[in-house]
Design an enzyme around this catalytic site. Structure first.
Site, PDB file in Angstrom:
ATOM      1  CB  ILE A   1      -0.930   0.020   1.236  1.00 36.13           C
ATOM      2  CG1 ILE A   1      -1.727  -1.279   1.346  1.00 36.13           C
ATOM      3  CG2 ILE A   1      -1.830   1.246   1.204  1.00 36.13           C
ATOM      4  CD1 ILE A   1      -2.638  -1.578   0.160  1.00 36.13           C
ATOM      5  CD  GLU A   2       3.006   5.007  -4.147  1.00 36.74           C
ATOM      6  OE1 GLU A   2       3.518   6.082  -4.495  1.00 36.74           O
ATOM      7  OE2 GLU A   2       2.863   4.034  -4.917  1.00 36.74           O
ATOM      8  CB  VAL A   3      -0.794   6.699   1.807  1.00 37.38           C
ATOM      9  CG1 VAL A   3      -1.555   8.009   2.007  1.00 37.38           C
ATOM     10  CG2 VAL A   3      -1.713   5.516   2.110  1.00 37.38           C
TER      11      VAL A   3
END
Length: 138
Positions: A120-122
């Site tokens: 997951i990349e934010v």
């Protein structure tokens, strides 16, 4: 053909309840239910449908497996607050914040894993002063 937008994507997971809890508690998404109890996650104008790895609905991806996704979400929450939120929930940051390029241009990103090991990349859309070498025209 012209594709206007993404309506939803499907995430195959081992434990739907654990996935919902993670995405709601850590990332602030909304838990959704539809069509006789199917589960999903809502954020903005988008939706992630959840399929249990041991009970896939039809149709489904040819090789649907938990832990094979790589997703990037854009947030307006400042990066320091994102990292603090991850820390409060014991979520380890694997990388970041680091400079990346998104569909709208430069962004700053942080990477971590969800309960299934999906990457997951934010990211925050970056201002020129946030990006090394850009503010000075390099």
């Amino acid at each position: 053909m012209y594709i206007e937008r993404l309506d939803h994507l499907v995430l195959t997971v081992r434990d739907i309840d654990a996935t919902v809890a993670f995405y709601v508690d850590v990332l602030g998404m909304r838990a959704l239910s539809f069509d006789d109890g199917r589960r999903a996650l809502g954020f903005g104008r988008h939706k992630i449908n959840l399929h249990a790895a041991d009970a896939l609905g039809t149709p489904h991806a040819r090789h649907a497996m938990a832990g094979t996704a790589d997703l990037c979400f854009v947030s307006t929450t400042p990066m320091k607050e994102i990292i603090s939120q991850l820390g409060r929930f014991g979520v380890a940051v694997e990388q970041g914040p680091v400079a990346r390029t998104g569909v709208l241009g430069p962004m700053m990103s942080v990477y971590f894993r969800d309960p299934d090991g999906n990457l997951i990349e934010v990211a925050n859309d970056a201002q020129p002063t946030d990006m090394p070498g850009i503010a000075d025209g390099a």
